[in-house]
Design a protein around this motif. Sequence first.
Motif, PDB file in Angstrom:
ATOM      1  N   VAL A   1      21.050  18.659 -53.303  1.00  0.00           N
ATOM      2  CA  VAL A   1      22.343  17.982 -53.461  1.00  0.00           C
ATOM      3  C   VAL A   1      23.390  18.969 -53.964  1.00  0.00           C
ATOM      4  CG1 VAL A   1      23.569  16.181 -54.735  1.00  0.00           C
ATOM      5  CG2 VAL A   1      21.263  15.736 -53.864  1.00  0.00           C
ATOM      6  N   ALA A   2      22.985  19.830 -54.890  1.00  0.00           N
ATOM      7  CA  ALA A   2      23.929  20.812 -55.449  1.00  0.00           C
ATOM      8  C   ALA A   2      24.404  21.781 -54.367  1.00  0.00           C
ATOM      9  CB  ALA A   2      23.272  21.575 -56.596  1.00  0.00           C
ATOM     10  N   GLU A   3      23.490  22.199 -53.498  1.00  0.00           N
ATOM     11  CA  GLU A   3      23.875  23.113 -52.421  1.00  0.00           C
ATOM     12  C   GLU A   3      24.856  22.440 -51.466  1.00  0.00           C
ATOM     13  OE1 GLU A   3      19.874  25.944 -52.093  1.00  0.00           O
ATOM     14  OE2 GLU A   3      20.004  24.096 -50.921  1.00  0.00           O
ATOM     15  N   ARG A   4      24.602  21.189 -51.131  1.00  0.00           N
ATOM     16  CA  ARG A   4      25.518  20.467 -50.241  1.00  0.00           C
ATOM     17  C   ARG A   4      26.903  20.355 -50.873  1.00  0.00           C
ATOM     18  NH1 ARG A   4      22.930  17.615 -46.033  1.00  0.00           N
ATOM     19  NH2 ARG A   4      20.662  17.608 -46.252  1.00  0.00           N
ATOM     20  N   LYS A   5      26.948  20.013 -52.151  1.00  0.00           N
ATOM     21  CA  LYS A   5      28.240  19.869 -52.825  1.00  0.00           C
ATOM     22  C   LYS A   5      28.994  21.190 -52.870  1.00  0.00           C
ATOM     23  CE  LYS A   5      27.215  15.897 -55.805  1.00  0.00           C
ATOM     24  NZ  LYS A   5      27.103  15.411 -57.199  1.00  0.00           N
TER      25      LYS A   5
END
Length: 568
Positions: free
Chosen positions: A257-261
């Motif tokens: 999720v952090a990478e997508r954000k």
Amino acid sequence: MIHKFLKYAGYPVRSAARKRMHAFLQRCRDSRTTQQETLQRLLQLNAESRFSRDFGLHPGLSPDEFRARFPISGYERFEPYIERVKTGETSALLGAKNELLMFALSSGTTSNSKFIPITRPFLDDYRRGWQVWGIHAIDHHPGLDQGDIFQISSHPNRFQTSGGTPCGNISGLVASMQSLLIRLIYSLPREIVCVENPEAKYYAMIRLALADPLISWITTANPGTLVKLSALMDSYKEQLVRDVFEGTLSCPFPMSVAERKSLVCRRSKPNRPRARELERLVEQTGTLRPRDCWTNLKLLAVWTGGSAGAYLPAIRDLFGEVPIRDHGLHASEGRMTIPFEDEVSHGILDVTSHFFEFIPEREIDSPNPVSLLSHELEEGQNYYLLMTTPSGLYRYDIHDVVRCVGFYGTTPQLEFLHKGAHISNVTGEKVAESQVVTAVRCAAEKLNFTLPQFTVVPVWDDPPEYRILLEQSDSLPSDLAERFASLIDEELKSLNCEYREKRETHRLGRLAFQLVPDGTWSRLSDRRNSRVGSSLEQYKHPCLIPDLEFFNQLDPGNQPSAPLNEIS
């Protein structure tokens, strides 16, 4: 709008870059003087380090005195000092004014990765070389600076040493230092380098780049990366078009999720007109190819020398007749050449950044090889290249073989041919013979048997791969061969970080077994002994032959009929 603004706001920057380019070319007219000055600068830079004191290296040494005082060296000579630098003791190798910024990671010839110090003076030279290369490319390709840049780089801070120094890739460091204004003309955000999964990173790159129809410049070192990206683009074309339309990143590969954000940027917003344009391309051609997606493309910047040249037919098919300009020969240890033409693999030696020496190819196995200075080379001859750099490496054997194709003034123009006789480099992996031997030995020990005589060779395929060749009488049961090949492949991944990365990104296929007819090794021995004039007692069977053509050049009647794991 941003390009028009940068055209005028960037005028002083381009003007300064042109002055640096002309100054570089002027200094290349007298290579001998320039190299003597460069050597003195480098000796002065690290004169107070423990390494320089231990070996008596100080300013004032002539090139002849320097060569007499310090031997030709590999990484192993510097490693004890670098280990101390890693803990924070920078004075072991570097001078007080030679600020350490990071370590660039590269494959070693043994089981350990090489940690190459990247210092502030080194980075200044490195960036100046790119500025000279870039301004010449811009001036010779009208409109190149009026489009966007699709640049692929890697993470500059994958982990840190015990002393707190980042370790990673220098291309990521350079990208991280660009201004926010300049970053607006790049298709990819800086955060793309933080995506861990290689396939997810590739998908995200393509997703964001497809949203940008203004790309005029694509740059990455390895052309194999562009082939891989193009294949992924076509395989996931419907999903990619939908992502562009909806402003999503529905990556089919693992991504946190952090990478997508972190990848939320203007390129990731919904772009329905662009998505419809891409959809029409798919409907008309049935594919999604770079040549159709980016019609504003004016330059590809990739390596074209050595084995990288084998990718060029595929690149032409995928990208069309776009001019290609070689990056120049460069590595973690530094930049060596700067090309000033399209469609050639040679460039002018960067005599202003490092001090260079050259060993004639025929001399490399001599106990006391002759080393030549840059102005002493002969056109048409091949040489091994040695570097003395701002980062504390002296007379460093980088194992590159180059050919002198001419001169600019008295500075040689060089093209990269291949890695040295005991290193194979198809797509940037730089596998050493010692690593092959260690991997095979470890795999054999795990299976509790002894492997007979073998040779590992690279084979051009889609993707390229390595094969371990055995004579037919030494064949193994198919189930054992499959397991053994897998173990060797895993051992190579653990021994060589660059082999592992190329395998994980599928730029290299898994190592496989292949049978060759009985008598192949004796014929190879006879052929090599007759060529070099050595005796049978002196002959050493090669466990690695880095020649891409070796397997295909076996006598047609000697070609194996099937891979080992297909023969019972």
